[in-house]
Every structure is written in structure tokens, then in C-alpha cells.
Design a protein around this motif. Structure first.
Motif, mmCIF file in Angstrom:
data_model
loop_
_atom_site.group_PDB
_atom_site.id
_atom_site.type_symbol
_atom_site.label_atom_id
_atom_site.label_comp_id
_atom_site.label_asym_id
_atom_site.label_seq_id
_atom_site.Cartn_x
_atom_site.Cartn_y
_atom_site.Cartn_z
ATOM 1 N N TYR A 53 0.613 -1.514 0.053
ATOM 2 C CA TYR A 53 0.391 0.219 0.072
ATOM 3 C C TYR A 53 0.964 0.531 -0.670
ATOM 4 O O TYR A 53 0.971 1.810 -1.219
ATOM 5 C CB TYR A 53 -1.185 -0.287 1.502
ATOM 6 N N LYS A 54 2.526 0.929 0.684
ATOM 7 C CA LYS A 54 2.958 2.115 0.846
ATOM 8 C C LYS A 54 3.797 2.621 -0.386
ATOM 9 O O LYS A 54 3.302 4.124 -0.778
ATOM 10 C CB LYS A 54 3.880 2.715 1.954
ATOM 11 N N GLU A 55 3.712 1.911 -0.566
ATOM 12 C CA GLU A 55 4.395 2.070 -2.638
ATOM 13 C C GLU A 55 3.429 2.381 -3.188
ATOM 14 O O GLU A 55 3.468 3.391 -4.072
ATOM 15 C CB GLU A 55 5.393 0.399 -2.892
ATOM 16 N N VAL A 56 2.942 1.981 -3.439
ATOM 17 C CA VAL A 56 1.463 2.441 -4.522
ATOM 18 C C VAL A 56 0.631 3.948 -4.133
ATOM 19 O O VAL A 56 0.791 4.591 -4.970
ATOM 20 C CB VAL A 56 -0.225 1.487 -4.407
ATOM 21 N N CYS A 57 0.605 4.303 -2.423
ATOM 22 C CA CYS A 57 0.562 5.803 -2.379
ATOM 23 C C CYS A 57 1.800 6.600 -2.694
ATOM 24 O O CYS A 57 1.513 7.892 -2.535
ATOM 25 C CB CYS A 57 0.194 5.606 -0.953
ATOM 26 N N SER A 58 3.295 5.754 -2.971
ATOM 27 C CA SER A 58 4.283 6.606 -3.534
ATOM 28 C C SER A 58 3.764 6.958 -5.102
ATOM 29 O O SER A 58 5.009 8.050 -5.099
ATOM 30 C CB SER A 58 5.392 6.229 -3.213
ATOM 31 N N GLU A 59 2.707 6.478 -5.738
ATOM 32 C CA GLU A 59 2.710 6.802 -6.896
ATOM 33 C C GLU A 59 4.148 6.709 -7.651
ATOM 34 O O GLU A 59 4.352 7.321 -8.649
ATOM 35 C CB GLU A 59 2.974 8.357 -7.461
ATOM 36 N N THR A 60 4.936 5.646 -7.598
ATOM 37 C CA THR A 60 6.221 5.380 -8.347
ATOM 38 C C THR A 60 6.166 3.734 -9.030
ATOM 39 O O THR A 60 6.592 3.708 -9.856
ATOM 40 C CB THR A 60 7.284 5.428 -7.321
ATOM 41 N N THR A 61 4.235 2.895 -8.548
ATOM 42 C CA THR A 61 3.833 1.655 -9.442
ATOM 43 C C THR A 61 3.933 1.849 -10.222
ATOM 44 O O THR A 61 3.772 0.370 -11.192
ATOM 45 C CB THR A 61 3.478 0.906 -8.078
ATOM 46 N N GLY A 62 3.324 3.122 -10.542
ATOM 47 C CA GLY A 62 1.976 2.510 -11.820
ATOM 48 C C GLY A 62 0.319 2.144 -11.595
ATOM 49 O O GLY A 62 0.294 1.970 -12.433
ATOM 50 N N HIS A 63 0.811 1.387 -9.910
ATOM 51 C CA HIS A 63 -0.448 0.848 -10.139
ATOM 52 C C HIS A 63 -1.689 1.787 -9.713
ATOM 53 O O HIS A 63 -1.415 2.742 -9.417
ATOM 54 C CB HIS A 63 -0.279 -0.223 -9.082
ATOM 55 N N LEU A 64 -2.984 0.767 -10.190
ATOM 56 C CA LEU A 64 -4.162 1.931 -9.285
ATOM 57 C C LEU A 64 -4.539 0.946 -7.584
ATOM 58 O O LEU A 64 -4.585 -0.400 -8.255
ATOM 59 C CB LEU A 64 -4.888 2.147 -10.638
ATOM 60 N N GLU A 65 -5.532 1.835 -7.150
ATOM 61 C CA GLU A 65 -6.408 0.931 -6.522
ATOM 62 C C GLU A 65 -7.068 0.432 -7.054
ATOM 63 O O GLU A 65 -7.941 1.054 -7.748
ATOM 64 C CB GLU A 65 -6.764 2.061 -4.961
ATOM 65 N N ALA A 66 -7.575 -1.035 -7.056
ATOM 66 C CA ALA A 66 -8.656 -1.570 -7.543
ATOM 67 C C ALA A 66 -9.415 -3.113 -6.854
ATOM 68 O O ALA A 66 -8.550 -2.994 -6.049
ATOM 69 C CB ALA A 66 -8.346 -2.398 -9.057
ATOM 70 N N VAL A 67 -10.713 -3.241 -7.076
ATOM 71 C CA VAL A 67 -11.078 -4.622 -7.058
ATOM 72 C C VAL A 67 -11.023 -5.347 -7.774
ATOM 73 O O VAL A 67 -11.736 -5.137 -9.119
ATOM 74 C CB VAL A 67 -12.704 -3.598 -6.016
ATOM 75 N N GLU A 68 -10.987 -6.762 -7.325
ATOM 76 C CA GLU A 68 -11.492 -7.793 -8.651
ATOM 77 C C GLU A 68 -12.503 -8.766 -7.575
ATOM 78 O O GLU A 68 -12.505 -9.684 -6.973
ATOM 79 C CB GLU A 68 -9.757 -8.415 -8.626
ATOM 80 N N ILE A 69 -13.573 -8.918 -9.101
ATOM 81 C CA ILE A 69 -14.722 -9.397 -8.484
ATOM 82 C C ILE A 69 -14.756 -10.311 -9.356
ATOM 83 O O ILE A 69 -14.008 -10.637 -10.237
ATOM 84 C CB ILE A 69 -15.826 -8.498 -8.858
ATOM 85 N N THR A 70 -15.368 -11.899 -8.292
ATOM 86 C CA THR A 70 -15.280 -13.140 -9.152
ATOM 87 C C THR A 70 -16.673 -12.625 -8.676
ATOM 88 O O THR A 70 -17.322 -13.307 -7.954
ATOM 89 C CB THR A 70 -14.776 -14.192 -8.164
ATOM 90 N N TYR A 71 -17.554 -13.492 -10.466
ATOM 91 C CA TYR A 71 -19.021 -13.017 -9.916
ATOM 92 C C TYR A 71 -19.687 -14.192 -11.371
ATOM 93 O O TYR A 71 -18.953 -15.021 -11.929
ATOM 94 C CB TYR A 71 -19.748 -11.688 -10.758
ATOM 95 N N ASP A 72 -21.050 -14.509 -10.609
ATOM 96 C CA ASP A 72 -21.705 -15.787 -12.397
ATOM 97 C C ASP A 72 -21.885 -14.611 -12.908
ATOM 98 O O ASP A 72 -23.272 -13.906 -12.504
ATOM 99 C CB ASP A 72 -22.252 -16.429 -10.767
ATOM 100 N N PRO A 73 -22.137 -14.750 -14.759
ATOM 101 C CA PRO A 73 -22.129 -13.795 -14.536
ATOM 102 C C PRO A 73 -24.315 -14.207 -15.429
ATOM 103 O O PRO A 73 -24.496 -13.907 -15.976
ATOM 104 C CB PRO A 73 -21.521 -14.628 -16.675
ATOM 105 N N GLU A 74 -24.193 -15.567 -14.991
ATOM 106 C CA GLU A 74 -25.776 -16.079 -15.438
ATOM 107 C C GLU A 74 -26.048 -14.893 -14.633
ATOM 108 O O GLU A 74 -28.085 -14.814 -14.459
ATOM 109 C CB GLU A 74 -25.634 -17.948 -15.194
ATOM 110 N N ILE A 75 -25.926 -14.378 -12.943
ATOM 111 C CA ILE A 75 -26.785 -14.055 -12.015
ATOM 112 C C ILE A 75 -26.946 -12.928 -11.998
ATOM 113 O O ILE A 75 -27.790 -11.846 -11.635
ATOM 114 C CB ILE A 75 -26.402 -14.913 -10.664
#
Length: 180
Positions: free
Chosen positions: A46-68
Motif C-alpha cells: 500500500y505504501k509503495e502504491v501511494c508513493s505513485e512510483t509503481t504505476g498501480h491503481l487501487e482496484a477491486v477484483e470481483i469474482t461473479y457468476d455471469p448467469e446471475i
């Protein structure tokens, strides 16, 4: 249900604490994980990402059932959590790591995301351009344990943050959605 029927969706919408709850308890959603993606640093903190040096974005990965819960419905819910016109972050959180993005996992997701973005642009809901990019999904790194399910572990602080950041009022004003 076999794991093959489940799919992944990845969205960056600013602070990941506020991106979990809207998706978390919907039917067909199996898991929502806070983390980092889109950058070049392996296993960032988290500290590295907040330093703005990693190129990463804070994100969410969602596992879902596309039928529902189809991907198109995930996209609608995603748009309702963000200011898609802000290129510098989200609400009071500024910097690249807090910018928005839709990370697509396949061509079907790309087509749906492009259609959804185009419909939002054409809707006239916003006077400024929609700047949320559609990017290829890459390695997703789960965030530290204390960031997972933050709204459940720290409900008072979560509500104060959501209100204090300006997110809650924006969602209610532009989307007419109660974000409680």
C-alpha cells in the motif's frame, strides 16, 4: 457450481475501500478483493502504491457468476460509484493510484465496456468528457489483509471517509443512489 462458470471483473474507482461494498452483497457475486493492478512493480505494498512510483491503481477484483449478475450490470454499478470525468483521482484522493479504469479480461468484456462508456458519454449526464480508460487486465495483487472488507471491519470510519471524501454526496447528486 463449477469454477469455470465464474468470471472475473476488475475495476479501479479511486479508494478501494469504497468500491467493495456496492458489489459485495449482490446476488451472484462470490468475492470482492481489494488490491492493486495496472503497474510495473511486483507484489506492491500500500505504501509503495501511494508513493505513485509503481504505476498501480487501487482496484477491486470481483469474482461473479455471469448467469446471475451479468457483466453489463457490473458496469452500470461501477459507473455509479465514480466521477468518470476526473483524470486526477477520485474525490479528495488525488494521484494516479486513485484514478479510474475498467480492466477487461476478454473481448466480450471490452465490447460491453466500450458500449457502456459510449452510452454514458451520449447520455448527457456529465458536461465534461468521460475519461475513464478501458485497459487490458493484468496481474492483480491483493492488498494487505487490513484493507479487505474495510467497510465491515471499520463501519464508522468507512462511513466518515465516504462522506468526508465527497464520494457519498457525488453519488447521490449525480446518480440518485443512496450509497449507505
Amino acid at each position: 457450481m463449477s469454477e469455470k462458470q465464474l468470471k472475473k471483473a476488475t475495476f479501479a474507482g479511486g479508494c478501494f475501500w469504497c468500491m467493495v461494498k456496492p458489489f459485495d452483497e449482490q446476488p451472484g457475486i462470490h468475492e470482492v478483493v481489494s488490491g492493486y493492478t495496472g503497474g510495473h512493480t511486483k507484489n506492491p505494498t500500500y505504501k509503495e502504491v501511494c508513493s505513485e512510483t509503481t504505476g498501480h491503481l487501487e482496484a477491486v477484483e470481483i469474482t461473479y457468476d455471469p448467469e446471475i449478475f451479468p457483466y453489463e450490470k457490473l458496469l452500470t454499478l461501477f459507473w455509479q460509484q465514480i466521477d468518470p470525468t476526473d483524470p486526477g483521482g477520485q474525490f479528495h484522493d488525488r494521484g494516479e493510484s486513485y484514478t479510474t479504469a475498467i480492466f477487461v479480461h476478454d473481448d466480450d468484456q471490452r465490447q460491453a465496456a466500450e458500449k457502456s462508456k459510449h452510452e454514458l458519454e451520449e447520455s448527457g449526464k456529465f458536461s465534461k468528457p468521460i475519461v475513464t480508460p478501458i485497459r487490458e487486465a493484468s496481474v492483480f495483487y491483493p492488498a494487505e489483509t487490513y484493507h479487505q472488507d474495510y467497510y465491515k471491519k471499520n463501519p464508522f470510519h468507512y462511513k466518515m471517509y465516504q462522506k468526508g471524501s465527497g464520494r457519498k454526496d457525488f453519488i447521490e447528486r449525480y446518480w440518485g443512489v443512496n450509497s449507505e
